[in-house]
Design a protein around this motif. Structure first.
Motif, PDB file in Angstrom:
ATOM      1  N   HIS A   1     -10.766  -7.652 -10.558  1.00 37.05           N
ATOM      2  CA  HIS A   1     -11.005  -8.475  -9.373  1.00 37.05           C
ATOM      3  C   HIS A   1     -10.025  -9.652  -9.348  1.00 37.05           C
ATOM      4  O   HIS A   1      -9.414  -9.953  -8.312  1.00 37.05           O
ATOM      5  N   ALA A   2      -9.867 -10.313 -10.499  1.00 34.25           N
ATOM      6  CA  ALA A   2      -8.954 -11.455 -10.576  1.00 34.25           C
ATOM      7  C   ALA A   2      -7.513 -11.019 -10.341  1.00 34.25           C
ATOM      8  O   ALA A   2      -6.748 -11.691  -9.631  1.00 34.25           O
ATOM      9  N   ALA A   3      -7.117  -9.889 -10.937  1.00 31.39           N
ATOM     10  CA  ALA A   3      -5.750  -9.396 -10.758  1.00 31.39           C
ATOM     11  C   ALA A   3      -5.490  -9.004  -9.310  1.00 31.39           C
ATOM     12  O   ALA A   3      -4.413  -9.288  -8.758  1.00 31.39           O
ATOM     13  N   ASP A   4      -6.463  -8.362  -8.683  1.00 29.98           N
ATOM     14  CA  ASP A   4      -6.289  -7.961  -7.286  1.00 29.98           C
ATOM     15  C   ASP A   4      -6.104  -9.177  -6.384  1.00 29.98           C
ATOM     16  O   ASP A   4      -5.261  -9.165  -5.472  1.00 29.98           O
ATOM     17  N   ARG A   5      -6.872 -10.231  -6.616  1.00 32.05           N
ATOM     18  CA  ARG A   5      -6.716 -11.444  -5.811  1.00 32.05           C
ATOM     19  C   ARG A   5      -5.333 -12.044  -6.025  1.00 32.05           C
ATOM     20  O   ARG A   5      -4.703 -12.547  -5.083  1.00 32.05           O
ATOM     21  N   TRP A   6      -4.835 -11.988  -7.267  1.00 30.58           N
ATOM     22  CA  TRP A   6      -3.506 -12.526  -7.556  1.00 30.58           C
ATOM     23  C   TRP A   6      -2.421 -11.737  -6.805  1.00 30.58           C
ATOM     24  O   TRP A   6      -1.546 -12.322  -6.164  1.00 30.58           O
ATOM     25  N   PHE A   7      -2.487 -10.409  -6.884  1.00 33.94           N
ATOM     26  CA  PHE A   7      -1.462  -9.608  -6.222  1.00 33.94           C
ATOM     27  C   PHE A   7      -1.579  -9.698  -4.705  1.00 33.94           C
ATOM     28  O   PHE A   7      -0.560  -9.659  -3.998  1.00 33.94           O
ATOM     29  N   ALA A   8      -2.782  -9.844  -4.180  1.00 33.14           N
ATOM     30  CA  ALA A   8      -2.943 -10.025  -2.735  1.00 33.14           C
ATOM     31  C   ALA A   8      -2.311 -11.338  -2.291  1.00 33.14           C
ATOM     32  O   ALA A   8      -1.658 -11.407  -1.239  1.00 33.14           O
ATOM     33  N   ASP A   9      -2.483 -12.402  -3.086  1.00 32.87           N
ATOM     34  CA  ASP A   9      -1.827 -13.676  -2.768  1.00 32.87           C
ATOM     35  C   ASP A   9      -0.306 -13.519  -2.800  1.00 32.87           C
ATOM     36  O   ASP A   9       0.412 -14.076  -1.951  1.00 32.87           O
ATOM     37  N   ASN A  10       0.203 -12.785  -3.784  1.00 31.16           N
ATOM     38  CA  ASN A  10       1.644 -12.533  -3.865  1.00 31.16           C
ATOM     39  C   ASN A  10       2.159 -11.851  -2.614  1.00 31.16           C
ATOM     40  O   ASN A  10       3.224 -12.192  -2.078  1.00 31.16           O
ATOM     41  N   LEU A  11       1.418 -10.853  -2.135  1.00 28.90           N
ATOM     42  CA  LEU A  11       1.834 -10.126  -0.937  1.00 28.90           C
ATOM     43  C   LEU A  11       1.784 -11.031   0.294  1.00 28.90           C
ATOM     44  O   LEU A  11       2.705 -11.008   1.126  1.00 28.90           O
ATOM     45  N   SER A  12       0.735 -11.844   0.422  1.00 33.56           N
ATOM     46  CA  SER A  12       0.641 -12.750   1.569  1.00 33.56           C
ATOM     47  C   SER A  12       1.766 -13.778   1.559  1.00 33.56           C
ATOM     48  O   SER A  12       2.343 -14.093   2.607  1.00 33.56           O
TER      49      SER A  12
ATOM     50  N   PHE B   1      -4.282  -0.242  -1.305  1.00 34.91           N
ATOM     51  CA  PHE B   1      -3.944  -1.468  -2.033  1.00 34.91           C
ATOM     52  C   PHE B   1      -3.800  -1.202  -3.529  1.00 34.91           C
ATOM     53  O   PHE B   1      -2.872  -1.707  -4.174  1.00 34.91           O
ATOM     54  N   ALA B   2      -4.715  -0.428  -4.103  1.00 35.96           N
ATOM     55  CA  ALA B   2      -4.673  -0.180  -5.558  1.00 35.96           C
ATOM     56  C   ALA B   2      -3.377   0.513  -5.962  1.00 35.96           C
ATOM     57  O   ALA B   2      -2.798   0.203  -7.013  1.00 35.96           O
ATOM     58  N   GLU B   3      -2.903   1.446  -5.139  1.00 33.68           N
ATOM     59  CA  GLU B   3      -1.652   2.137  -5.449  1.00 33.68           C
ATOM     60  C   GLU B   3      -0.469   1.165  -5.391  1.00 33.68           C
ATOM     61  O   GLU B   3       0.430   1.207  -6.243  1.00 33.68           O
ATOM     62  N   THR B   4      -0.486   0.279  -4.398  1.00 35.18           N
ATOM     63  CA  THR B   4       0.583  -0.710  -4.292  1.00 35.18           C
ATOM     64  C   THR B   4       0.560  -1.651  -5.483  1.00 35.18           C
ATOM     65  O   THR B   4       1.598  -1.958  -6.077  1.00 35.18           O
ATOM     66  N   ARG B   5      -0.624  -2.107  -5.853  1.00 34.09           N
ATOM     67  CA  ARG B   5      -0.758  -2.979  -7.018  1.00 34.09           C
ATOM     68  C   ARG B   5      -0.219  -2.286  -8.271  1.00 34.09           C
ATOM     69  O   ARG B   5       0.487  -2.895  -9.071  1.00 34.09           O
ATOM     70  N   GLY B   6      -0.494  -1.015  -8.425  1.00 38.78           N
ATOM     71  CA  GLY B   6       0.015  -0.267  -9.576  1.00 38.78           C
ATOM     72  C   GLY B   6       1.529  -0.217  -9.596  1.00 38.78           C
ATOM     73  O   GLY B   6       2.156  -0.363 -10.655  1.00 38.78           O
ATOM     74  N   ARG B   7       2.140  -0.027  -8.420  1.00 41.21           N
ATOM     75  CA  ARG B   7       3.604   0.010  -8.358  1.00 41.21           C
ATOM     76  C   ARG B   7       4.206  -1.367  -8.653  1.00 41.21           C
ATOM     77  O   ARG B   7       5.277  -1.474  -9.262  1.00 41.21           O
ATOM     78  N   LEU B   8       3.533  -2.432  -8.219  1.00 45.34           N
ATOM     79  CA  LEU B   8       4.024  -3.774  -8.518  1.00 45.34           C
ATOM     80  C   LEU B   8       3.985  -4.050 -10.020  1.00 45.34           C
ATOM     81  O   LEU B   8       4.924  -4.612 -10.588  1.00 45.34           O
ATOM     82  N   ILE B   9       2.895  -3.644 -10.663  1.00 44.79           N
ATOM     83  CA  ILE B   9       2.785  -3.837 -12.110  1.00 44.79           C
ATOM     84  C   ILE B   9       3.901  -3.082 -12.824  1.00 44.79           C
ATOM     85  O   ILE B   9       4.616  -3.636 -13.670  1.00 44.79           O
ATOM     86  N   SER B  10       4.080  -1.809 -12.481  1.00 48.23           N
ATOM     87  CA  SER B  10       5.116  -1.002 -13.137  1.00 48.23           C
ATOM     88  C   SER B  10       6.507  -1.544 -12.847  1.00 48.23           C
ATOM     89  O   SER B  10       7.370  -1.598 -13.726  1.00 48.23           O
ATOM     90  N   GLY B  11       6.740  -1.958 -11.599  1.00 48.92           N
ATOM     91  CA  GLY B  11       8.058  -2.459 -11.220  1.00 48.92           C
ATOM     92  C   GLY B  11       8.411  -3.759 -11.918  1.00 48.92           C
ATOM     93  O   GLY B  11       9.543  -3.942 -12.381  1.00 48.92           O
ATOM     94  N   LYS B  12       7.435  -4.673 -12.020  1.00 50.56           N
ATOM     95  CA  LYS B  12       7.706  -5.933 -12.711  1.00 50.56           C
ATOM     96  C   LYS B  12       7.978  -5.693 -14.195  1.00 50.56           C
ATOM     97  O   LYS B  12       8.886  -6.294 -14.779  1.00 50.56           O
ATOM     98  N   LEU B  13       7.197  -4.815 -14.799  1.00 53.09           N
ATOM     99  CA  LEU B  13       7.434  -4.526 -16.213  1.00 53.09           C
ATOM    100  C   LEU B  13       8.798  -3.870 -16.422  1.00 53.09           C
ATOM    101  O   LEU B  13       9.476  -4.147 -17.418  1.00 53.09           O
ATOM    102  N   ALA B  14       9.215  -3.027 -15.485  1.00 49.88           N
ATOM    103  CA  ALA B  14      10.522  -2.393 -15.616  1.00 49.88           C
ATOM    104  C   ALA B  14      11.648  -3.433 -15.586  1.00 49.88           C
ATOM    105  O   ALA B  14      12.675  -3.285 -16.259  1.00 49.88           O
ATOM    106  N   LEU B  15      11.447  -4.516 -14.824  1.00 52.13           N
ATOM    107  CA  LEU B  15      12.465  -5.555 -14.724  1.00 52.13           C
ATOM    108  C   LEU B  15      12.450  -6.505 -15.919  1.00 52.13           C
ATOM    109  O   LEU B  15      13.498  -6.991 -16.346  1.00 52.13           O
ATOM    110  N   TYR B  16      11.271  -6.771 -16.456  1.00 57.71           N
ATOM    111  CA  TYR B  16      11.151  -7.799 -17.486  1.00 57.71           C
ATOM    112  C   TYR B  16      10.961  -7.274 -18.897  1.00 57.71           C
ATOM    113  O   TYR B  16      11.300  -7.953 -19.856  1.00 57.71           O
ATOM    114  N   GLU B  17      10.383  -6.082 -19.048  1.00 58.49           N
ATOM    115  CA  GLU B  17      10.049  -5.595 -20.379  1.00 58.49           C
ATOM    116  C   GLU B  17      11.310  -5.433 -21.227  1.00 58.49           C
ATOM    117  O   GLU B  17      12.317  -4.897 -20.774  1.00 58.49           O
TER     118      GLU B  17
END
Length: 298
Positions: free
Chosen positions: A268-279, A26-42
């Motif tokens: 913890h808060a960020a992980d819950r947010w990204f888990a909700d996004n995935l669900s 999960f942590a690796e996936t969360r890291g890729r989501l963070i990097s991917g979103k920043l690549a699109l929006y930054e």
């Protein structure tokens, strides 16, 4: 708490967020989501303002969903300013005037156009730009790609942006879930210092990326650098960081935001947010598949 029912009580996550949270990788996936979103929006400060700040985000999402669900043979489905105002005001996150102001802003910067209907030129349809649709398909594609890291969702190993048909189907499936999306955002109250302000979500993503890259959750940045990256004032950044500090999400030990340390509560808060996004993405993907099967059967 992890299984959220939407308005009619009959639609819920097929894969609860805790299953993603407890899955290996999960942590690796969360890291890729963070990097991917920043690549699109930054670097694109106008797009930055579309994510999160709840009222604007749901207005933008409602416009995309209504556009995807249009049937030109049925006037009740057309994406007009009036219909968008009705949908968003029913969510209780913005007034009719605020929706009109948001549409004006989106039109000003070329994200939406207003065009007369071909058969009734008195009717003005709102039309999302190709750039807005592509950016949204890219974000959804990141999340679907994230799902493919797990054996919990029927992604077919998807990687990359969504094709037009799947993107449209997932946004059609989004429309009836908009009230639930509003509730999902509100259940992450700990992240409110970021979600409630312009570019706050971008600042959150930048801090999370910095914490990952540092290895010890310490970010040697500064308010001015974050302001430059997000297109807001240094004072605006400082207020967001201080609110996050007061909420226990980070600590600061140097003037000017040059030594920010993320706390376990932040992760913890960020992980819950990204888990909700995935669900939620898993649910939209399944609903889109069911719509396709129904269309084929018909």
């Amino acid at each position: 708490m992890d299984q959220i029912s939407f308005d009619d009580g009959s639609v819920a996550f097929k894969v609860p967020p805790f299953e993603f949270l407890s899955a290996p990788g999960f942590a690796e996936t969360r890291g890729r989501l963070i990097s991917g979103k920043l690549a699109l929006y930054e670097g694109n400060h106008l797009f930055n303002r579309l994510i999160l700040e709840e009222g604007r985000f749901l207005c933008y999402l409602a416009a995309l969903s209504l556009h995807a669900g249009q049937d030109m043979a049925q006037s009740s489905t057309w994406l007009t300013l009036g219909r968008l105002q009705r949908e968003v005001t029913e969510l209780g996150v913005a007034s009719r005037n605020r929706v009109e102001a948001q549409v004006s802003c989106l039109r000003k910067y070329g994200f939406l156009t207003q065009q007369p209907h071909a058969s009734d030129r008195r009717v003005r349809l709102l039309v999302p730009s190709a750039a807005l649709l592509a950016r949204d398909a890219g974000i959804l594609g990141l999340l679907v790609s994230g799902l493919s890291d797990f054996e919990l969702s029927p992604t077919g190993g998807h990687k990359g942006p969504l094709g037009p048909d799947l993107h449209r189907a997932m946004r059609r499936a989004t429309l009836p879930l908009l009230p639930g999306l509003s509730r999902i955002i509100r259940r992450h109250l700990l992240l409110a210092p970021f979600f409630a302000h312009d570019c706050g979500y971008m600042i959150l993503l930048l801090l999370l990326r910095g914490g990952q890259e540092s290895g010890d959750n310490t970010i040697s940045t500064g308010y001015q650098r974050l302001a430059t990256q997000t297109g807001v004032s240094r004072t605006h950044v400082r207020r967001i960081v201080e609110a996050a500090r007061d909420a226990g999400l980070l600590t600061t030990t140097a003037r000017g935001g040059h030594d920010i340390r993320l706390t376990p509560a932040m992760w913890h808060a960020a992980d819950r947010w990204f888990a909700d996004n995935l669900s939620l993405t898993d649910l939209l993907l399944r609903e889109a598949g069911m719509q396709a099967q129904s269309a084929e059967a018909a």
